[in-house]
Design a protein around this motif. Structure first.
Motif, PDB file in Angstrom:
ATOM      1  N   ASP A  10      -6.349   0.355   7.230  1.00 25.19           N
ATOM      2  CA  ASP A  10      -6.844  -0.482   6.136  1.00 25.19           C
ATOM      3  C   ASP A  10      -7.134  -1.893   6.633  1.00 25.19           C
ATOM      4  N   ALA A  11      -6.237  -2.402   7.450  1.00 25.11           N
ATOM      5  CA  ALA A  11      -6.418  -3.756   7.977  1.00 25.11           C
ATOM      6  C   ALA A  11      -7.679  -3.840   8.835  1.00 25.11           C
ATOM      7  N   ALA A  12      -7.895  -2.839   9.694  1.00 26.80           N
ATOM      8  CA  ALA A  12      -9.077  -2.839  10.563  1.00 26.80           C
ATOM      9  C   ALA A  12     -10.363  -2.863   9.742  1.00 26.80           C
ATOM     10  N   THR A  13     -10.373  -2.129   8.641  1.00 27.26           N
ATOM     11  CA  THR A  13     -11.566  -2.081   7.786  1.00 27.26           C
ATOM     12  C   THR A  13     -11.796  -3.409   7.082  1.00 27.26           C
ATOM     13  N   ASN A  14     -10.734  -3.992   6.543  1.00 23.05           N
ATOM     14  CA  ASN A  14     -10.876  -5.213   5.746  1.00 23.05           C
ATOM     15  C   ASN A  14     -11.088  -6.466   6.579  1.00 23.05           C
ATOM     16  N   MET A  15     -10.696  -6.445   7.846  1.00 21.92           N
ATOM     17  CA  MET A  15     -10.789  -7.641   8.687  1.00 21.92           C
ATOM     18  C   MET A  15     -12.177  -7.888   9.253  1.00 21.92           C
ATOM     19  N   LYS A  16     -13.082  -6.891   9.162  1.00 19.52           N
ATOM     20  CA  LYS A  16     -14.450  -7.055   9.689  1.00 19.52           C
ATOM     21  C   LYS A  16     -14.424  -7.437  11.173  1.00 19.52           C
ATOM     22  N   ILE A  17     -13.889  -6.557  11.993  1.00 16.30           N
ATOM     23  CA  ILE A  17     -13.673  -6.878  13.398  1.00 16.30           C
ATOM     24  C   ILE A  17     -14.655  -6.201  14.348  1.00 16.30           C
ATOM     25  N   THR A  18     -15.564  -5.390  13.812  1.00 13.92           N
ATOM     26  CA  THR A  18     -16.490  -4.668  14.682  1.00 13.92           C
ATOM     27  C   THR A  18     -17.679  -5.543  15.055  1.00 13.92           C
ATOM     28  N   ALA A  19     -18.368  -5.159  16.117  1.00 12.00           N
ATOM     29  CA  ALA A  19     -19.535  -5.907  16.561  1.00 12.00           C
ATOM     30  C   ALA A  19     -20.602  -5.953  15.474  1.00 12.00           C
ATOM     31  N   GLN A  20     -20.775  -4.857  14.755  1.00 14.98           N
ATOM     32  CA  GLN A  20     -21.801  -4.793  13.722  1.00 14.98           C
ATOM     33  C   GLN A  20     -21.486  -5.759  12.577  1.00 14.98           C
ATOM     34  N   ASP A  21     -20.226  -5.810  12.157  1.00 14.03           N
ATOM     35  CA  ASP A  21     -19.833  -6.743  11.099  1.00 14.03           C
ATOM     36  C   ASP A  21     -20.014  -8.191  11.554  1.00 14.03           C
ATOM     37  N   LEU A  22     -19.619  -8.481  12.771  1.00 15.69           N
ATOM     38  CA  LEU A  22     -19.656  -9.859  13.264  1.00 15.69           C
ATOM     39  C   LEU A  22     -21.078 -10.332  13.524  1.00 15.69           C
ATOM     40  N   LEU A  23     -21.961  -9.422  13.919  1.00 19.79           N
ATOM     41  CA  LEU A  23     -23.372  -9.787  14.068  1.00 19.79           C
ATOM     42  C   LEU A  23     -23.968 -10.117  12.707  1.00 19.79           C
ATOM     43  N   GLU A  24     -23.622  -9.318  11.704  1.00 24.98           N
ATOM     44  CA  GLU A  24     -24.127  -9.570  10.349  1.00 24.98           C
ATOM     45  C   GLU A  24     -23.653 -10.919   9.832  1.00 24.98           C
ATOM     46  N   MET A  25     -22.426 -11.312  10.186  1.00 23.76           N
ATOM     47  CA  MET A  25     -21.889 -12.603   9.747  1.00 23.76           C
ATOM     48  C   MET A  25     -22.295 -13.753  10.668  1.00 23.76           C
ATOM     49  N   LYS A  26     -23.066 -13.453  11.700  1.00 22.75           N
ATOM     50  CA  LYS A  26     -23.565 -14.445  12.658  1.00 22.75           C
ATOM     51  C   LYS A  26     -22.444 -15.111  13.452  1.00 22.75           C
ATOM     52  N   ILE A  27     -21.363 -14.357  13.670  1.00 24.79           N
ATOM     53  CA  ILE A  27     -20.288 -14.826  14.538  1.00 24.79           C
ATOM     54  C   ILE A  27     -20.671 -14.599  15.992  1.00 24.79           C
ATOM     55  N   ILE A  28     -21.381 -13.502  16.258  1.00 23.51           N
ATOM     56  CA  ILE A  28     -21.878 -13.219  17.601  1.00 23.51           C
ATOM     57  C   ILE A  28     -23.396 -13.222  17.572  1.00 23.51           C
ATOM     58  N   ASP A  29     -23.999 -13.187  18.756  1.00 19.66           N
ATOM     59  CA  ASP A  29     -25.445 -13.345  18.863  1.00 19.66           C
ATOM     60  C   ASP A  29     -26.196 -12.052  19.155  1.00 19.66           C
ATOM     61  N   ALA A  30     -25.542 -11.066  19.730  1.00 16.02           N
ATOM     62  CA  ALA A  30     -26.212  -9.793  20.021  1.00 16.02           C
ATOM     63  C   ALA A  30     -25.171  -8.757  20.396  1.00 16.02           C
ATOM     64  N   ILE A  31     -25.602  -7.489  20.346  1.00 13.96           N
ATOM     65  CA  ILE A  31     -24.733  -6.360  20.687  1.00 13.96           C
ATOM     66  C   ILE A  31     -25.313  -5.641  21.890  1.00 13.96           C
ATOM     67  N   VAL A  32     -24.450  -5.343  22.861  1.00 11.39           N
ATOM     68  CA  VAL A  32     -24.852  -4.546  24.025  1.00 11.39           C
ATOM     69  C   VAL A  32     -24.631  -3.079  23.685  1.00 11.39           C
ATOM     70  N   PRO A  33     -25.684  -2.263  23.664  1.00 16.51           N
ATOM     71  CA  PRO A  33     -25.496  -0.843  23.315  1.00 16.51           C
ATOM     72  C   PRO A  33     -24.670  -0.115  24.358  1.00 16.51           C
ATOM     73  N   GLU A  34     -23.847   0.814  23.887  1.00 22.14           N
ATOM     74  CA  GLU A  34     -23.034   1.623  24.791  1.00 22.14           C
ATOM     75  C   GLU A  34     -23.616   3.037  24.874  1.00 22.14           C
TER      76      GLU A  34
END
Length: 316
Positions: A243-267
């Motif tokens: 539950d915490a992992a979901t609510n904290m918005k810790i994934t690259a996709q969430d952080l890109l949407e919030m403009k915390i990061i600038d880009a995602i490197v595909p795996e």
């Protein structure tokens, strides 16, 4: 032997069956099984693709922590030439959770700082599982100051569950060391790039990740606290880590949407652990493009960095 995660069991069953059939065929103990192997391999690829297309935040946490993911030393080996490591903080000692030095990237000089977790028992103990002590952050500051003095761009590779919380670390000024390292990142006059390659845990990550450009691998995570820690504080129940992992918005996709990061490197399909060379090359390509942009820009990098992080506060 590949280390399978809990949610990868359907793929594990198929891949173990494929290995069993291949071994029987090699030993001459089975009739022609090529068609069956091909069928199972397709099922395995499809199952892996379906799993990784719809990973939950908690599953991404597990992937980010996978022991077979490429680590800082793998990126240094794969991306840089003439790497010359520097040791010690010129104050207390050397912390090998931080690997840093100077190298060449595509022929150009760069400073490199990274957090290394280790890949086996001996190296994990040597590098303290990537949990940095105060002397590690002071070593990082020393490298940043050298890079600034000689006008050399800085690249950082982030992979830590968090700064080391031991008594000795606190006695030697852990909080102060993290703060000074973060301040040194913000104060650089040279351009800086940070890539979160696995876990970006708390201030332990921010201390070397406050860069002009911050990138994350597709299945990396970046958070103020671990899901387990958040669940313990909020609900006094670590079983609610999902539950915490979901609510904290810790994934690259969430952080890109919030403009915390600038880009995602595909795996690669199945995560960086299944094709380390591929993801290291993709990371290098993104760094190269960014370095090219920086080289052609007439930019005050310190001011750009300042505006970048002030904008985050205004937008959230």
């Amino acid at each position: 032997m590949y280390n399978y995660l809990d949610f990868e069991k359907p793929v594990q069953d198929l891949e173990l069956k494929i290995l069993e059939l291949k071994k029987l065929a090699e030993n001459g103990e089975a009739v022609d099984v090529a068609d069956e192997i091909s069928r199972l391999e397709k099922r395995s690829r499809d199952a892996l693709r379906d799993l990784y297309k719809a990973l939950t935040p908690w599953q991404k946490v597990q992937v980010a922590r996978h022991p077979d993911r490429p680590h800082c030393v793998d990126y240094i080996k794969g991306l840089f030439s003439d790497f010359t490591p520097l040791a010690g903080d010129r104050n207390f000692g050397d912390d090998q959770a931080i690997v840093g030095g100077f190298a060449r990237f595509h022929g150009e000089p760069v400073a490199v700082i990274g957090q290394e977790k280790g890949s086996d028992t001996a190296s994990r103990i040597k590098h303290n599982f990537g949990s940095v002590r105060p002397e590690g952050y002071r070593k990082a500051v020393r490298l940043m100051e050298l890079a600034d003095r000689f006008k050399i761009p800085l690249l950082t590779l982030v992979d830590t569950a968090g700064a080391y919380p031991g008594v000795g670390a606190e006695e030697r000024g852990q909080a102060e060391a993290i703060a000074r390292s973060t301040s040194a990142c913000l104060g650089l006059k040279v351009p800086s790039i940070s890539v979160v390659i696995g876990e970006g845990g708390s201030g332990g990550a921010i201390a070397i990740a406050t860069a002009n450009r911050v990138y994350m691998l597709e299945h990396a995570i970046y958070s103020v606290i671990s899901p387990e820690g958040a669940a313990s504080i909020l609900w006094r129940d670590t079983t609610r880590s999902k539950d915490a992992a979901t609510n904290m918005k810790i994934t690259a996709q969430d952080l890109l949407e919030m403009k915390i990061i600038d880009a995602i490197v595909p795996e690669p399909m199945g995560g960086a652990q299944r094709a380390p060379e591929t993801v290291i090359a993709a990371t290098g390509d993104l760094i190269a493009r960014t370095m090219k942009d920086f080289a052609g820009a007439n930019t005050d990098f310190r001011e750009q960095r300042r505006e970048k992080y002030l904008a985050m506060g205004r937008s959230l």
